[in-house]
Write a protein that holds these residues in place. Sequence first.
Motif, mmCIF file in Angstrom:
data_model
loop_
_atom_site.group_PDB
_atom_site.id
_atom_site.type_symbol
_atom_site.label_atom_id
_atom_site.label_comp_id
_atom_site.label_asym_id
_atom_site.label_seq_id
_atom_site.Cartn_x
_atom_site.Cartn_y
_atom_site.Cartn_z
ATOM 1 N N UNK A 83 -1.656 5.328 3.948
ATOM 2 C CA UNK A 83 -2.406 4.732 5.053
ATOM 3 C C UNK A 83 -2.850 3.312 4.703
ATOM 4 N N UNK A 84 -3.328 3.127 3.468
ATOM 5 C CA UNK A 84 -3.746 1.786 3.053
ATOM 6 C C UNK A 84 -2.555 0.828 3.063
ATOM 7 N N UNK A 85 -1.402 1.324 2.579
ATOM 8 C CA UNK A 85 -0.203 0.475 2.591
ATOM 9 C C UNK A 85 0.184 0.103 4.023
ATOM 10 N N UNK A 86 0.054 1.054 4.935
ATOM 11 C CA UNK A 86 0.391 0.770 6.333
ATOM 12 C C UNK A 86 -0.580 -0.226 6.941
ATOM 13 N N UNK A 87 -1.871 -0.083 6.616
ATOM 14 C CA UNK A 87 -2.853 -1.044 7.122
ATOM 15 C C UNK A 87 -2.582 -2.446 6.597
ATOM 16 N N UNK A 88 -2.230 -2.528 5.311
ATOM 17 C CA UNK A 88 -1.934 -3.838 4.740
ATOM 18 C C UNK A 88 -0.672 -4.438 5.348
ATOM 19 N N UNK A 89 0.346 -3.595 5.555
ATOM 20 C CA UNK A 89 1.615 -4.098 6.069
ATOM 21 C C UNK A 89 1.509 -4.501 7.536
ATOM 22 N N UNK A 90 0.884 -3.639 8.341
ATOM 23 C CA UNK A 90 0.849 -3.895 9.782
ATOM 24 C C UNK A 90 -0.255 -4.862 10.194
ATOM 25 N N UNK A 91 -1.287 -4.971 9.383
ATOM 26 C CA UNK A 91 -2.398 -5.826 9.765
ATOM 27 C C UNK A 91 -2.488 -7.098 8.953
ATOM 28 N N UNK A 92 -2.910 -6.946 7.706
ATOM 29 C CA UNK A 92 -3.177 -8.110 6.872
ATOM 30 C C UNK A 92 -1.903 -8.918 6.608
ATOM 31 N N UNK A 93 -0.787 -8.257 6.328
ATOM 32 C CA UNK A 93 0.434 -8.991 6.032
ATOM 33 C C UNK A 93 0.887 -9.826 7.218
ATOM 34 N N UNK A 94 0.764 -9.279 8.430
ATOM 35 C CA UNK A 94 1.172 -10.042 9.607
ATOM 36 C C UNK A 94 0.316 -11.289 9.788
ATOM 37 N N UNK A 95 -0.970 -11.163 9.514
ATOM 38 C CA UNK A 95 -1.845 -12.341 9.637
ATOM 39 C C UNK A 95 -1.516 -13.379 8.573
#
Length: 384
Positions: free
Chosen positions: A201-213
């Motif tokens: 879940x943390x990896x998904x949050x980082x990939x879909x949220x923070x990485x896109x920004x």
Amino acid sequence: MTGRGLRAVAALLAGTGTALLELAFLVLAATLAPVYATGARGRRAAARLVFAGAGRLAALEARRLRFAGGGPWPGPSHPYDGRRALAYVAARWPVGMLGGAVLLLLAVGAGTGARLVWGWLREENYDGIPPTPAILIYTGVAGVVLLFLDVSGIVGVVALDRALARRLLGPSPTQLLERRIAELAETRAGIVAAVDQERRRIERDLHDGLQQRLVALAMLIGRARRGRSPELLDALLLQAHDEAKEAICDLREVAWRAYPSGLDSLGLREALATVAERAAVEVRIDYDLTGRPAPTIETAAYFVVCEAVTNAAKHAGAGLVTVRLARKGTMLVVRVDDDGHGGADPAGSGLSGLARRVAALDGRFRLDSPAGGPTTVVAELPCA
């Protein structure tokens, strides 16, 4: 007398009848089994018949004790063989007869007292005993003492009946140990799965949220480097600054969901207050705890509330979430109620992870979410 007390007395009265049935069964088995148990095959058949009868009587006693309350009692989840059932039947019938004797004494004493009072009310001497003040005091004190002894006898017989069932029908120490080992193995596997699920879940949050920004921020900076117009450069730098702030907020959000740093420094009450402030729905918190629980218990309680509030906001369409934390004996009870449309899936990733987290601490997790709502999440965590 409470409803549970009435059930206990009724079960004791029924136990007198089952004791007579058990005594008749034992006498019949002792009389007829040697007659028909000729040869090895006959002995095995007679033993199977006796064990089967003892098992049926033991199951009848288990149902009687479950009716009396105060279980758990042996049943389908606590198997026992015919030998144990026969030993229980042989040891139990004297207890049933003792209970019948105690109830008979109670009935005789109550009847005698009623006849005595009825005779005095009709201004008649009962067996030549006049209702003088001394006689009234004597009979009143004697009646209270005898009633106390009889009630104590009832309580003692009920306790002995329950202890006998637990000892002879309940799981053996070896079975309890095997069950505990199986529970520990299951909870260990569950917590490993929960940790892996949380990491995903943390990896998904980082990939879909923070990485896109961060990608958008890098693109804005690249455009700013290639830009020639001061006005365009200022606009791109302003957008890059906004994206950087949003990325910082997303990073804080991910870190907070992974583990709230304020939980260690501020405690559970303040961490839950922060959850209520950041929630997309109204959250009311009833915090009725004195002192701080253990860190592991605080963490589990925090994540139970977080996941329940998040589910209520995202999936249940709730407008109000009520969180209650209180001590109940040696357990910390966390209860979260929402007024949403219900239908929560206990096998979902978030709720199943919570159940495994609570089970790893020897706690209990319960979800009640009928279609149409409301939804109730209850976690009981050992705090002693």
